[in-house]
Design a protein around this motif. Structure first.
Motif, PDB file in Angstrom:
ATOM      1  N   LEU A   1      57.765  72.724  97.959  1.00 11.65           N
ATOM      2  CA  LEU A   1      56.857  71.855  97.770  1.00 11.65           C
ATOM      3  C   LEU A   1      54.767  72.303  98.336  1.00 11.65           C
ATOM      4  CD1 LEU A   1      57.160  70.642  93.618  1.00 11.65           C
ATOM      5  CD2 LEU A   1      57.863  73.459  94.301  1.00 11.65           C
TER       6      LEU A   1
ATOM      7  N   GLU B   1      48.628  73.736  97.184  1.00 12.56           N
ATOM      8  CA  GLU B   1      47.878  74.985  97.297  1.00 12.56           C
ATOM      9  C   GLU B   1      46.414  74.139  96.721  1.00 12.56           C
ATOM     10  OE1 GLU B   1      51.377  78.394  95.701  1.00 12.56           O
ATOM     11  OE2 GLU B   1      50.887  75.838  94.406  1.00 12.56           O
TER      12      GLU B   1
ATOM     13  N   VAL C   1      50.349  69.822  88.112  1.00  9.28           N
ATOM     14  CA  VAL C   1      49.980  71.279  88.290  1.00  9.28           C
ATOM     15  C   VAL C   1      48.266  71.480  87.619  1.00  9.28           C
ATOM     16  CG1 VAL C   1      51.416  73.160  87.974  1.00  9.28           C
ATOM     17  CG2 VAL C   1      52.356  71.386  87.999  1.00  9.28           C
TER      18      VAL C   1
ATOM     19  N   LYS D   1      58.786  75.236  90.073  1.00  6.95           N
ATOM     20  CA  LYS D   1      58.462  76.862  90.237  1.00  6.95           C
ATOM     21  C   LYS D   1      58.668  77.450  89.143  1.00  6.95           C
ATOM     22  CE  LYS D   1      62.587  79.684  91.867  1.00  6.95           C
ATOM     23  NZ  LYS D   1      64.142  80.126  92.284  1.00  6.95           N
TER      24      LYS D   1
ATOM     25  N   LYS E   1      54.170  78.350  88.203  1.00 13.10           N
ATOM     26  CA  LYS E   1      53.941  78.791  89.619  1.00 13.10           C
ATOM     27  C   LYS E   1      54.197  80.248  88.994  1.00 13.10           C
ATOM     28  CE  LYS E   1      53.622  78.121  93.482  1.00 13.10           C
ATOM     29  NZ  LYS E   1      54.628  77.254  94.671  1.00 13.10           N
ATOM     30  N   GLU E   2      55.564  80.684  88.196  1.00 18.17           N
ATOM     31  CA  GLU E   2      55.704  81.725  88.145  1.00 18.17           C
ATOM     32  C   GLU E   2      55.208  82.509  86.824  1.00 18.17           C
ATOM     33  OE1 GLU E   2      60.260  82.185  88.205  1.00 18.17           O
ATOM     34  OE2 GLU E   2      59.763  82.131  90.964  1.00 18.17           O
TER      35      GLU E   2
ATOM     36  N   LYS F   1      49.848  75.726  90.329  1.00 19.69           N
ATOM     37  CA  LYS F   1      49.564  75.218  91.399  1.00 19.69           C
ATOM     38  C   LYS F   1      49.481  74.295  91.495  1.00 19.69           C
ATOM     39  CE  LYS F   1      45.623  79.059  92.448  1.00 19.69           C
ATOM     40  NZ  LYS F   1      44.783  79.621  92.841  1.00 19.69           N
TER      41      LYS F   1
END
Length: 804
Positions: free
Chosen positions: A203, A206, A230, A387, A390-391, A396
């Protein structure tokens, strides 16, 4: 605990069928109590094909019907009569072929049969969205945009989630198996195959997010606490694969963020909690205790007083969550949430258990923390969740992973002697097999000698801490059934184990019905196939035929107790005995996929008048309330309360009710239709009930036990609700029971009004609510709070107008 076969296959290749897997797990100590099929679309669209309308003409004898020919990939097109206004030549459509079952939403389904509609034969049905169970639209047939060939199964076009679900009766010691990964580990040892576990993603930060700091006051009760921020999340419904996974485990999808935390919990066994980061005051998280009697409102909107012993997740203003147990009302994820702080921790089993017991809370998270989770899992689970965030949710990563783990939990180191292994198991197992079994269970074997070795056990196996535990692990994988029994083996037990006696329950219920004036009948299991051939609700294809029949009138086994019972009624009525109350315990028979099936049933019949004519009073005929009261009281006698009640208006009833317990049907009852009565020559109204006695007996809690009368008075409060006519009393009652809490003992309807004083599409219920506390006298404040909550819920969930 429910486990998805599809998800297990993500971890380990499984060539065995589900029955074999169930047997292997049961033999190894993870007892599989049930194996069910899951279909996101009931029936799996089996028998539904892609077709093309070749011709479409107006039906010669009906203005609103069309006569079509459709290519469904067979040698010649089929003719189908269609009532949809938008059907036209050249369309690609979905066709339900003759013999297939369709399950519209909130319906039991129906079978497609060859039919003749207004003189024209029809060999199937061109389907609308709601008829396939895909939605609620019935504006017209579904028109497809696809290049798939005619005759292609609809399931190739429409994603149908199908799975098989294991119901595992998890024993308290097997905390490690409270996840799909845990069950896969056992299968790894049993099958000698490797697990396929995705590596944790790296990770990288971002985006910029709020700074969250964490302080853990007690590292003994919270040995590890991890978290990450996040941002830029888009809270929305989850994709179909995730929703199907959760529904297969009997979990209702909420939104993509919450669904991901639930996915990780059931997949990896690691509970997570998502906090709305904007609601964390001053960006500070503290894990510690709060003063005794501090008030804290949990997600279920209940105000609780803290014991002062439970761990609390806090910010600078107060509590956010009871650690490892239940979240707070105002700190969770909502539709407007953009940024979260995702928590992944390891809490002490002891402190979690005490907190859960004190507050009377049992959650999926506390279930696992109480038994012991894997202290090495929090960061891996956190990364896998991020993960997915994010998908699926566009999140982010906006911080480094916080991981407070000052004193890592150590592996268990156990000395094991080969001689004791063989002595306790009762047979000799070679050192090589011992090593293979333990390494398959991820237990390291080192420092081997001729007499023994040292076993190193990872801390997620909280039940393997002694030599005897190691030996038990070897035995359960080697196989209990592989140990030969001595000819002189004997055993005994210290405690009595009461066994549910279905015959005793049947006898007591028979006494109960007899006390109400019923007579028991026993009818022939052989009957005539004419009944099923002339009835809409029975399938002649399921008849169990008698090949060496003694009579043409007794050529099949009965599928229902209805017609043999009606024959008894007809016999009595023809002899001027018209006031009848009958019941029967009997067996019904059908063909099934595995050959034949038989089910124990209870039937109840009411016909004629409640009593003979008398100068003391008017003789009244039996009514719906009589059959309802009989069924309700009989179930209540055995401690069974149906979970849902649905209206039925299909054969063999003019009208009636279906009772369900969870997803399973307890039975149905109502007024028989004229078609059923005509077949047996009965010429008066009959009220009939047929119940699944096997299910009732299995789910019964035994005969109802009586309680002492409360010392504290009961309080009545009345409300008048103006609601839509479409809202049933059962819905109102269910909402009240769910929201009224332990104080609400019973509900009564004392008036129903429909008329000029309210809108045409409305009705008014006058309801009385009876409140009682078994331990205290109710105060006006408590009563008003309960009634205010009920009013609020009625207004929100039914759109009710409360009349004062």
């Amino acid at each position: 605990m429910k486990i998805s076969i599809n998800r297990l296959k993500k971890y380990i290749p499984l060539d065995q069928d589900s029955e074999k897997i169930s047997d292997m797990l049961t033999q190894s100590g993870l007892e599989v109590e049930g194996l069910d099929k899951f279909e996101s679309i009931k029936g799996g669209l089996e028998g539904v094909l892609i077709g093309e309308v070749l011709t479409c003409e107006k039906h010669p004898d009906a203005d609103k019907l069309s006569l079509t020919t459709v290519d469904i990939g067979e040698e010649s097109p089929v003719q189908i009569v269609c009532g949809a206004p938008n059907v036209a030549k050249g369309q690609k459509v979905l066709v339900a072929t003759v013999g297939c079952m369709l399950y519209p939403k909130d319906s039991e389904g129906f079978k497609i049969k060859k039919a003749k509609i207004r003189g024209q034969e029809s060999f199937g049905m061109i389907c609308a969205e709601d008829e396939l169970g895909l939605g609620s639209s019935h504006d017209g047939i579904m028109i497809l945009d696809t290049d798939l060939a005619n005759g292609t199964p609809a399931s190739d076009l429409i994603d149908v989630g199908m799975d098989e679900i294991l119901e595992i009766g998890l024993t308290p010691n097997r905390a490690d198996a409270a996840s799909h990964l845990g069950v896969a580990r056992d299968l790894k040892a049993l099958l000698g195959k490797d697990l396929e576990i995705d590596p944790a993603p790296d990770l990288e930060i971002e985006a910029k997010g709020p700074a969250i700091s964490v302080e853990v006051e007690d590292s003994k009760d919270c040995p590890r606490y991890a978290g990450v921020v996040v941002t830029d999340l888009k809270v929305a419904p989850s994709p179909s694969w995730l929703q199907n996974f959760l529904r297969s485990l009997d979990l209702e999808p909420i939104n993509n963020v919450v669904d991901i935390t639930n996915f990780i919990l059931h997949d990896l066994g690691q509970p997570l909690h998502a906090f709305d980061a904007e609601k964390i005051s001053d960006g500070k998280i503290k894990v510690g205790r709060m003063p005794k009697d501090t008030k804290f409102v949990t997600l279920d909107e209940k105000e609780r007083k803290l014991s002062g012993e439970e761990l609390m997740i806090q910010d600078s203003k107060g509590g956010l969550c009871i650690a490892g147990i239940f979240g707070g009302l105002n700190s969770g994820v909502s539709d407007s949430t953009k940024t979260i702080f995702l928590e992944s921790a390891y809490f002490s089993p002891d402190i979690t258990r005490k907190g859960a017991q004190f507050h009377g809370l049992k959650t999926d998270a506390s279930f696992r923390f109480e038994r012991g989770t894997d202290p090495n899992m929090p960061v891996y689970a956190l990364k896998m969740a991020v993960k997915l965030l994010k998908e699926i949710a566009g999140g982010k990563v906006s911080s480094e992973i916080i991981d407070i783990y000052p004193d890592p939990v150590k592996d268990f180191v156990i000395e094991v002697d080969y001689g004791r292994i063989n002595r306790l198991i009762g047979k000799t197992i070679t050192p090589q097999e011992v090593k293979t079994i333990l390494e398959g269970l991820e237990i390291e074997v080192k420092d081997e000698t001729e007499s023994g070795f040292t076993a190193v056990v990872k801390p997620y196996r909280v039940d393997v801490t002694r030599e005897a535990d190691i030996i038990e692990e070897i035995l359960r994988i080697h196989g209990f059934s592989q140990v030969e029994l001595s000819e002189h083996l004997s055993t005994d037990y210290l405690a009595e184990h009461p066994v549910k006696d279905l015959d005793q329950l049947q006898f007591k219920l028979s006494e109960f019905l007899a006390s109400r004036g019923f007579s028991e009948i026993i009818t022939n299991s052989l009957t005539s196939s004419n009944y099923s051939e002339k009835s809409d609700f029975l399938d002649p294809q399921l008849n169990v035929e008698i090949y060496n029949r003694l009579s043409e009138d007794l050529d099949v086994m009965r599928q229902t107790l209805l017609f043999t019972g009606l024959e008894v009624l007809a016999h009595n009525i023809n002899r001027k005995q018209t006031n009848l109350r009958f019941f029967e315990f009997g067996t019904t028979y059908k063909k099934s996929e595995k050959g034949y099936s038989e089910t124990s049933r209870l039937s109840i019949f009411l016909s004629g008048n409640k009593s003979e004519e008398s100068w003391l009073g008017e003789s009244k005929p039996f009514a719906f309330t009589d059959i309802y009261a009989t069924v309700n009281d009989a179930l209540g006698k055995l401690g069974i309360t149906p979970s849902t009640v649905d209206v039925i208006e299909s054969s063999p009833f003019d009208y009636g009710l279906i009772l369900k317990l969870g997803e399973k049907e307890l039975g149905r009852f109502g007024l028989l239709d004229s078609q059923s009565l005509k077949q047996t020559g009965v010429r008066q109204d009959v009220w009939f009930a047929e119940l699944d006695w096997q299910l009732i007996g299995n789910k019964s809690k035994g005969l109802k036990k009586y309680e002492a009368i409360s010392k504290f008075p009961e309080v009545r409060r009345d409300l008048s609700l103006v609601i839509d006519k479409s809202v049933s009393y059962q819905e109102v009652e269910a909402i009240a029971k769910k929201s009224g809490g332990r104080l609400l003992k019973r509900i009564n309807v004392f008036d129903v009004y429909q008329g000029e004083k309210i809108a045409e599409d409305k009705k008014a219920y006058a309801l009385s609510f009876y409140l009682q506390d078994q331990e205290n006298t109710l105060t006006d404040k408590v009563i008003d709070k309960t009634m205010s909550k009920l009013i609020s819920v009625f207004e929100k969930e039914t759109g009710a107008l409360i009349r004062t």
